[in-house]
Structure formats: structure tokens, C-alpha cells
Design a protein around this motif. Structure first.
Motif, short mmCIF file in Angstrom:
data_model
loop_
_atom_site.label_atom_id
_atom_site.label_comp_id
_atom_site.label_asym_id
_atom_site.label_seq_id
_atom_site.Cartn_x
_atom_site.Cartn_y
_atom_site.Cartn_z
N UNK A 267 0.83 -1.20 0.00
CA UNK A 267 0.00 0.00 0.00
C UNK A 267 0.87 1.26 0.00
N UNK A 268 1.97 1.24 0.74
CA UNK A 268 2.88 2.39 0.74
C UNK A 268 3.41 2.65 -0.66
N UNK A 269 3.84 1.60 -1.35
CA UNK A 269 4.36 1.76 -2.71
C UNK A 269 3.28 2.25 -3.66
N UNK A 270 2.08 1.71 -3.53
CA UNK A 270 0.98 2.12 -4.40
C UNK A 270 0.66 3.60 -4.20
N UNK A 271 0.60 4.03 -2.94
CA UNK A 271 0.29 5.43 -2.69
C UNK A 271 1.35 6.36 -3.25
N UNK A 272 2.61 6.02 -3.04
CA UNK A 272 3.67 6.89 -3.51
C UNK A 272 3.71 6.95 -5.03
N UNK A 273 3.48 5.83 -5.69
CA UNK A 273 3.46 5.83 -7.15
C UNK A 273 2.28 6.63 -7.70
N UNK A 274 1.27 6.83 -6.87
CA UNK A 274 0.13 7.69 -7.23
C UNK A 274 0.27 9.10 -6.66
N UNK B 9 -0.85 11.25 1.71
CA UNK B 9 -1.79 11.32 2.84
C UNK B 9 -1.80 10.00 3.61
N UNK B 10 -1.72 10.10 4.92
CA UNK B 10 -1.79 8.91 5.76
C UNK B 10 -0.47 8.18 5.91
N UNK B 11 0.60 8.65 5.28
CA UNK B 11 1.91 7.98 5.39
C UNK B 11 2.72 8.60 6.52
N UNK C 288 4.00 7.40 9.34
CA UNK C 288 5.19 6.70 9.81
C UNK C 288 6.35 6.92 8.85
N UNK C 289 6.06 6.87 7.57
CA UNK C 289 7.07 7.11 6.53
C UNK C 289 7.64 8.52 6.65
N UNK C 290 6.78 9.51 6.83
CA UNK C 290 7.24 10.89 6.91
C UNK C 290 7.98 11.17 8.22
N UNK C 291 7.51 10.60 9.31
CA UNK C 291 8.20 10.79 10.58
C UNK C 291 9.60 10.17 10.52
N UNK C 292 9.70 9.01 9.87
CA UNK C 292 11.01 8.38 9.71
C UNK C 292 11.91 9.28 8.87
N UNK C 293 11.36 9.88 7.84
CA UNK C 293 12.13 10.76 6.98
C UNK C 293 12.67 11.98 7.69
N UNK D 117 4.95 18.15 4.71
CA UNK D 117 3.50 18.26 4.62
C UNK D 117 2.98 17.40 3.47
N UNK D 118 2.06 16.47 3.75
CA UNK D 118 1.57 15.58 2.70
C UNK D 118 0.98 16.31 1.50
N UNK D 119 0.27 17.43 1.73
CA UNK D 119 -0.33 18.12 0.60
C UNK D 119 0.73 18.75 -0.30
N UNK D 120 1.80 19.26 0.31
CA UNK D 120 2.90 19.82 -0.49
C UNK D 120 3.59 18.72 -1.29
N UNK D 121 3.90 17.61 -0.64
CA UNK D 121 4.60 16.51 -1.33
C UNK D 121 3.75 15.94 -2.45
N UNK D 122 2.47 15.76 -2.21
CA UNK D 122 1.58 15.24 -3.25
C UNK D 122 1.52 16.19 -4.44
N UNK D 123 1.38 17.48 -4.15
CA UNK D 123 1.31 18.48 -5.23
C UNK D 123 2.61 18.55 -6.01
N UNK D 124 3.72 18.49 -5.30
CA UNK D 124 5.02 18.55 -5.97
C UNK D 124 5.23 17.32 -6.85
#
Length: 430
Positions: free
Chosen positions: A184-191, A195-197, A199-204, A230-237
């Protein structure tokens, strides 16, 4: 203080001579020199001060990574402390700037070479309703993926998802309980959906190399640290980028089929990268995080994965012949220009001059440490022949008989044979 000088510069000792009152006393008074020399030196100091201030304030975003931000770091800045309206304006500015950068990178790019109907940049940009080129390099630790990932990242306008399963630690995902979360993490990032990641962002935030390898993103993070996580910034970028690459070293091939079946990823292509287990084990010895972790330091587990990956690859190459491909790291290293062209063609990418320049500068000689991608590519994959004792080589070979036979790796028969033989044979997916 000049009105355009950010307060962050006040805390930087290296900039102290550039601030008002920062001209050394000895220089200001001439340090005992004649008055005419003193005046000249002061004039020179003022000129240099103005020039360096201009450079500091108007230089590219990379300079901000070296300047304390009011005592905070990129990792610890809290976007909650910044007014949302201000953040929105800053985000819009960052996105507009990135659009211009990407347009510049893609000037002169030739479209329509890969049997599709893409005729312009807009056809590849998600923000504009296009479908980006999506690729996943699938392998295991120390198998050449850093080099291959950097090759792909050298292509213009590339967004690089660098090892997005890093937060799972030193484990291989072979099934439950980690498989579903990883997929699911890979699917979300490829899309481009961050949002909702959490743990991934905190690790980063604590391990910024998760993002620094994505150099186009990291330039923005350095310039806009309060936006970076910020998830919205990363998604938009992410949605601005026509080329989106990912390298994954913790997921076994069987589980990657779910990505190929996903209707939201109709064009994702997977490259399975294989390396001689003797080279992989030799390279892992140099990594402090490997010893004591069975999934990393046990050659039997490595070769069981290699064998299972072979049988999964046979099935996926038949089921998805245009979207799944296998390449050996050694083959790429021995003939980098031809093999990279083959790889890019599979991924529907051009062999762009920027990629050629990367190969010109990264495959001729060894520079840097164990993670460097500046390598004599014809030598790098075979260091194990000198670095491993024959006893160690036999220990690996004894538990890797099936995997080595399937993937076309020839066993070393003696210490003398090990130093002079050719370890590669042909292989094919049957």
C-alpha cells in the motif's frame, strides 16, 4: 541590519564578517598600515561584504542547508507554527518555481519514441491529466540499485522515491504481516498520494537521506523547510513530474505483482535487478547495519530469495511481458551504455544527453566511499574475487547452488581459479 537579511544569518559564525559591524578591527584601523592602504583595504572589505551578502541572499536553495534556521533544523520545524495562509502562498510559489524548472529541463525532449500517443510534456504530467512514466527497480541490498537508481535520476524531470520501505528496518518482506502495508505504501507513492503515510514521513524527518536522494525535492525542502514534510505539499510537488522512479530493496518479487495488477497504475514497469550473491555478500560486509540481521548477513536467506525471485520472474515475464524485465547488475556494468539504453527503452524513456553525461562521469574510475556511484563499472561488480577468501566463497556457494545455476553464475573451484575465471554464464527465464 539590512531589511533583506534573514534573521537566520545572525546565528551563522561564518557570516559574521559580512554583517554590520563585522569588519575586523585590525582591518578597519589599518592594523598599523599607512592611511592610504588602510582606506583601500576598508573599501575592498566593503565591496566584498556587499558582494557576499548578495550571494548569500540570492544564491540557490542549497545554501540554506548550511545555515541554522533560528536554531531549528529542517527536521524539527513545525508547520503548525506558521500561518496557514502564509504557508499556502509559500507553497504556491514553490510549485510555480518547480514548474518552470521542469519546463526548462524538458526543453528539446523528443516525444513519441515509445509507441504511445504522448506528443508533449502535458501528456506526462499528472497535474495536467497526463500519465507519468513510472518505474520500480526491485532488488535487495547491495545489488547495484544505487547506481541504477542514480542513472534513472539523471534523466530530466525525474522524481525519485528512494527506498520507501526504509522505515521497516533491515528485513525482507516475503508475506504477512508486513506485505499489505508495504504494498500500500508503494501504491500510494506511485500515485503521488502522501496522505496517511505518517510513519514514513516521521522516519524521513529523522533520516533525511530518505528525501535527499530525490535531489529536485530536496532543493525545495532546503528553500522551504516548513513545507517539506506536509503531505499536501509533497503530493502536489510529485504530481508535477513526468518521470517517477522508485527503488525498492525490501520487497520480494512475488509481492510486486500487486502493483502490476493495480488499475490506478496502468503503466508501471518493474525492473528486477539481480547480482551475484558472492558480490552482494562481500559488499554487505562494509555496511555497519548488516551484521546481526539474518535477512542481511545470512547467504542462505539471500539465495533462497534469489531462487524464489527467479520462479516469480518467470511467471511475471509471461503475464506482463511489456511491463516486467530482468537485468543483471554485472551485465549493465560491463556494457553500461548499451545496457542503459536497453533499460531506458523498456521504461519508455529516452537516452537523453543528461544520462550519457552521467555515464561518462560515473563509470570510468573509482571515487568516494562504499556508497559512491563513481565506479570503474567493469571492475566494481567483481571485487569479491579479491576481497573474499576462497573459504568464504565456498561457504556462500554451498548454500547458493540453485540460485547461482538459475541466474547464470559460475562457481569458483579453487583459490587460484577464483582470481582468474569468468564468473558469468548466460541465463534465461524458462
Amino acid at each position: 541590519m539590512p531589511s533583506n537579511l534573514h534573521p537566520q544569518h545572525l546565528n551563522n559564525p561564518s557570516l559574521a564578517p559580512l554583517l554590520p559591524g563585522g569588519v575586523p578591527r585590525g582591518l578597519a584601523k589599518g592594523a598599523g598600515l599607512p592611511r592610504r592602504y588602510s582606506a583601500c583595504l576598508v573599501l575592498m572589505a566593503v565591496s566584498v561584504t556587499i558582494f557576499l551578502l548578495h550571494t548569500v541572499l540570492l544564491s540557490d536553495a542549497r545554501n540554506f542547508s548550511h545555515v541554522p534556521l533560528l536554531g531549528r533544523t529542517i527536521q524539527s520545524w513545525s508547520a503548525e507554527e506558521v500561518d496557514e495562509e502564509v504557508l499556502g502562498a509559500e507553497q504556491a510559489e514553490a510549485l510555480a518555481f518547480q514548474r518552470r524548472l521542469l519546463a526548462d529541463e524538458m526543453i528539446g525532449y523528443v516525444y513519441g519514441r515509445h509507441g504511445d500517443n504522448v506528443t508533449s510534456l502535458a501528456g506526462l504530467v499528472p497535474e495536467l491529466g497526463g500519465t507519468p512514466r513510472r518505474s520500480v527497480v526491485l532488488t535487495t541490498w547491495r545489488s547495484g540499485s544505487t547506481f541504477v537508481g542514480d542513472v534513472l535520476n539523471s534523466h530530466p524531470a525525474s522524481w525519485y522515491h528512494y527506498e520507501p520501505l526504509l522505515d521497516l528496518d533491515i528485513v525482507q518482506v516475503r508475506g504477512a504481516p508486513l506485505a499489505e502495508k508495504a504494498q500500500e505504501t508503494l501504491r500510494q507513492l506511485l500515485n503521488c498520494n502522501y496522505t496517511g503515510l505518517d510513519h514514513y514521513l516521521e522516519y524521513g524527518k529523522k533520516h533525511v537521506f530518505l528525501f535527499t536522494h530525490n535531489r529536485r525535492l530536496w532543493l525545495q525542502c532546503e528553500a522551504h523547510p516548513n513545507l517539506c514534510w506536509r503531505p499536501d505539499f509533497l503530493s502536489s510537488m510529485c504530481n508535477l513530474f513526468p518521470v517517477q522512479n522508485m527503488k525498492v530493496v525490501r520487497l520480494r518479487v512475488r509481492l510486486a505483482e500487486k502493483l502490476l495488477q493495480d488499475p490506478t497504475l496502468p503503466n508501471v514497469r518493474i525492473l528486477l535487478l539481480i547480482r551475484d550473491p558472492r558480490g552482494t555478500m562481500q559488499s554487505r560486509r562494509h555496511r555497519e547495519w548488516c551484521p546481526g540481521n539474518p535477512d542481511c548477513d545470512d547467504p542462505a536467506l539471500l539465495c533462497a530469495d534469489l531462487a524464489n525471485d527467479y520462479y516469480a520472474a518467470v511467471r511475471l515475464s509471461r503475464k506482463f511481458p511489456d511491463r516486467f524485465k530482468v537485468m543483471r547488475y554485472e551485465d549493465i556494468s560491463l556494457d553500461p551504455y548499451r545496457k542503459v539504453k536497453e533499460m531506458l527503452s523498456f521504461l519508455q524513456l529516452n537516452f537523453h544527453p543528461a544520462v550519457r553525461l552521467f555515464l561518462d562521469t560515473h563509470t570510468k574510475e573509482n571515487v568516494g566511499g562504499v556508497s559512491s556511484t563513481f565506479r570503474d563499472s567493469k571492475v566494481a561488480p567483481f571485487h569479491w574475487r579479491q576481497d573474499l577468501s576462497h573459504r568464504d566463497v565456498r561457504r556462500i556457494q554451498n548454500v547458493c547452488v540453485e540460485a547461482m545455476k538459475l541466474w547464470g553464475y559460475v562457481p569458483a573451484l579453487s583459490a587460484a581459479h577464483q582470481l582468474e575465471f569468468k564468473p558469468l554464464a548466460k541465463f534465461k527465464l524458462k
